[in-house]
Scaffold this active site. Structure first.
Site, short mmCIF file in Angstrom:
data_model
loop_
_atom_site.label_atom_id
_atom_site.label_comp_id
_atom_site.label_asym_id
_atom_site.label_seq_id
_atom_site.Cartn_x
_atom_site.Cartn_y
_atom_site.Cartn_z
N SER A 207 39.89 -8.59 -18.26
CA SER A 207 40.52 -9.10 -19.47
C SER A 207 41.75 -8.25 -19.79
CB SER A 207 39.50 -9.12 -20.61
OG SER A 207 39.96 -9.90 -21.69
N HIS A 467 34.36 -16.14 -19.67
CA HIS A 467 34.97 -14.83 -19.54
C HIS A 467 33.90 -13.75 -19.38
CE1 HIS A 467 38.80 -12.78 -20.02
NE2 HIS A 467 38.36 -12.02 -21.00
#
Length: 545
Positions: A207, A467
């Site tokens: 990320s 994610h």
């Protein structure tokens, strides 16, 4: 300027050619003195080792200074790393303040493996939208169980303390990126003291950590501190990574904490240095339009060319096109439903009304979309912004309303705009302008629970492969259950072997399981490895699916 400083630091750091004392592997000699770690059964840990002077007082909002203090007593390296001060999205309730301002440390984890005297190294840059997170947010038990790699976790400044910028030389920003850079230099020069191989360092992140890794790669001198890099679900071209509008936010921050209408950057910086760190970080709440939106109000910027020790002074696209970046093997990844961050929070029911945020999106789309999708500061006029908002809504939802039933289409929009599209663009630019191998994979294998359920605070929704569903098979995370399924166990082992083989490869070859990644450099088509619960497959594509 930064290159010259790097060479100077390389000369100044003391380099140890031996590992810890064989008679007492917990005792390690560094230039600052001796330190003592902890025996954790199948690995040793040496935590909270300072690599920079505390970034407090006059050193707040400045580039980090190498740690120079000498220890007269043996340094206690058994204390887990503290998080840098932050406004943490994942703390429930109104007060999300956590962490300390004095936080610039690295933590080293060394396996017990009698079959080898030294180990390749993985340096990890944690995620958290450049706003929150920490070295301890991801576990390392899975990683250390394999016993083949040394792991080093890096802490760096976050939020306004790490990234506030007025866009000029006086308050340039990117302090968190400069922290990472100094930490990587520390690892290069000191890891041999722990049995690490300084010539075999792989830098990875997820990320914002992935975006950070890519930004580090875009510095030509990155090749002096690492051999290869992987960006999981984050790269420098994601719209939330390098943003415009930093100057306005910096002066607004000053106004919020009581600096008045500061007329220039010098005055603002002096005032901000005088304020308690907790007030500066707590001011983040004033930049959120609802919930934790936008998730990165303070992040990396393009610095002024005359800024001292500027980290980047061109946009990443221009850096890649120039070819002036580190020529090291690099891989970039995404998951099929990466946009579950931050889309899933729209499914949370509001305490006041019991209504999901996604329902309110029907009346607030033109207000909220520029913040949700990070084009608020990149559009010239409100009309441009509204036209783009309208185009996105029409493309992904047509005439349907925002609702729980249409959530998957909204999540697909988030995935494309915030992650997938920019991954494809990064890959395309690197294959055209780079010389070293460039790889990519897409992961499609949903975890039983993950970030989607955590943000939405509900378990009745199927979010797909969101994610972190891949990365958390390497490093445990509290958003998912600790027990891995049998297919995830296999994938986890394959990921760890992939890291080990990548850092040791002499020609930058990358492989997962039975699949060898195909290099994108010089390829007429995009080369993408698909990883699912059933195995892996190389795809040749005109564009990402």
């Amino acid at each position: 300027m930064y290159c010259a400083k790097l060479i100077l630091l390389l000369g100044c750091f003391w380099i140890s050619s031996s590992a810890s004392d064989p008679a007492d592997p917990l005792l390690v000699d560094l230039p600052n003195g001796k330190l003592r770690g902890r025996d954790n059964g199948n690995y040793y840990s040496y935590e909270s080792l300072p690599y920079a002077e505390p970034p407090v007082g006059d050193l707040r909002f400045e580039a980090p200074q190498p740690y120079k203090q000498q220890w007269t007593d043996t340094f206690d390296a058994t204390q887990p790393p503290v998080s840098c001060m932050q406004w943490d999205q994942f703390i429930r309730g109104d007060d999300k303040l956590a962490g300390n301002e004095d936080c610039l440390t690295v933590s080293v984890y060394r396996p017990k493996n009698s079959s080898r005297n030294s180990f390749p190294v993985v340096a990890q840059i944690h995620g958290g939208a450049f706003m929150f997170g920490g070295a301890s947010q991801n576990g390392h038990e899975n990683f250390m169980r394999e016993g083949n790699l040394i792991l080093v976790k890096i802490s760096y400044r976050l939020g306004p303390l790490g990234f506030v910028s007025t866009g000029d030389a006086d308050l340039s920003g990117n302090f968190g990126l400069k922290d990472q850079r100094l930490a990587l230099l520390w690892i290069k020069q000191n890891i041999a003291s722990f049995g690490g191989e300084p010539e075999n360092i792989l830098v990875i992140g997820h990320s914002a950590g992935g975006g950070s890794v890519h930004l580090q790669v875009l510095r030509e001198d990155f090749s002096k501190v690492a051999k290869a890099a992987i960006s999981f679900s984050g790269n420098a071209l994601d719209p939330w990574v390098v943003q415009q509008g930093g100057r306005g936010r910096a002066f607004e921050l000053g106004r919020i904490v009581g600096c008045g209408q500061a007329s220039d950057s010098v005055t603002l910086k002096k005032c901000l240095k005088s304020k308690p760190a907790s007030e500066i970080v707590s001011a983040v709440r004033n930049f959120l339009v609802f919930a934790y939106v936008p998730f990165t109000p303070f992040g990396p910027v393009v610095e002024s060319p005359d800024a001292p020790e500027a980290f980047i002074s061109q946009h990443p696209v221009d850096i890649i096109k120039s070819g002036k970046f580190a020529q090291v093997p690099w891989a970039v990844t995404y998951t099929t439903e990466d946009g579950g961050y931050n889309a899933a929070l729209l499914l949370e029911e509001q305490a006041s009304s019991g209504r999901e945020w996604i329902v309110d999106l029907n009346d607030r789309w033109f207000d909220w979309a520029p913040y949700l999708l990070f084009y608020r500061d990149s559009m010239t006029t409100i009309k441009d912004m509204d036209d783009y908002s309208r185009k996105l809504r029409q493309e992904y939802l047509g005439d349907r309303r925002f609702s729980v039933e249409s959530y998957w289409d909204l999540q697909r929009l988030f995935t494309d705009v915030l992650f997938k599209n920019s991954t494809e663009i990064s890959l395309d630019l690197h294959r055209k302008h780079g010389k070293s191998p460039v790889y990519a994979f897409v992961y499609d294998n949903p975890a039983n629970t993950g970030i989607g359920q955590g943000l939405a605070q509900r378990t009745d929704i199927n979010f797909g492969t969101v994610h972190g569903d891949d990365y958390f098979l390497i490093f445990e995370n509290i958003v998912r259950e600790p027990q891995l399924r049998s297919d995830e166990e296999t994938i986890s082992r394959n990921f760890l072997k992939m890291l080990n083989d990548f850092v040791l490869s002499e020609n930058g070859t990358l492989a997962f399981g039975t699949c060898v990644f195909q290099d994108n450099v010089g390829s007429s088509k995009l080369q993408l490895l698909s990883i699912t619960r059933n195995g892996c497959e190389n795809l040749e594509l005109e564009s990402f699916p």
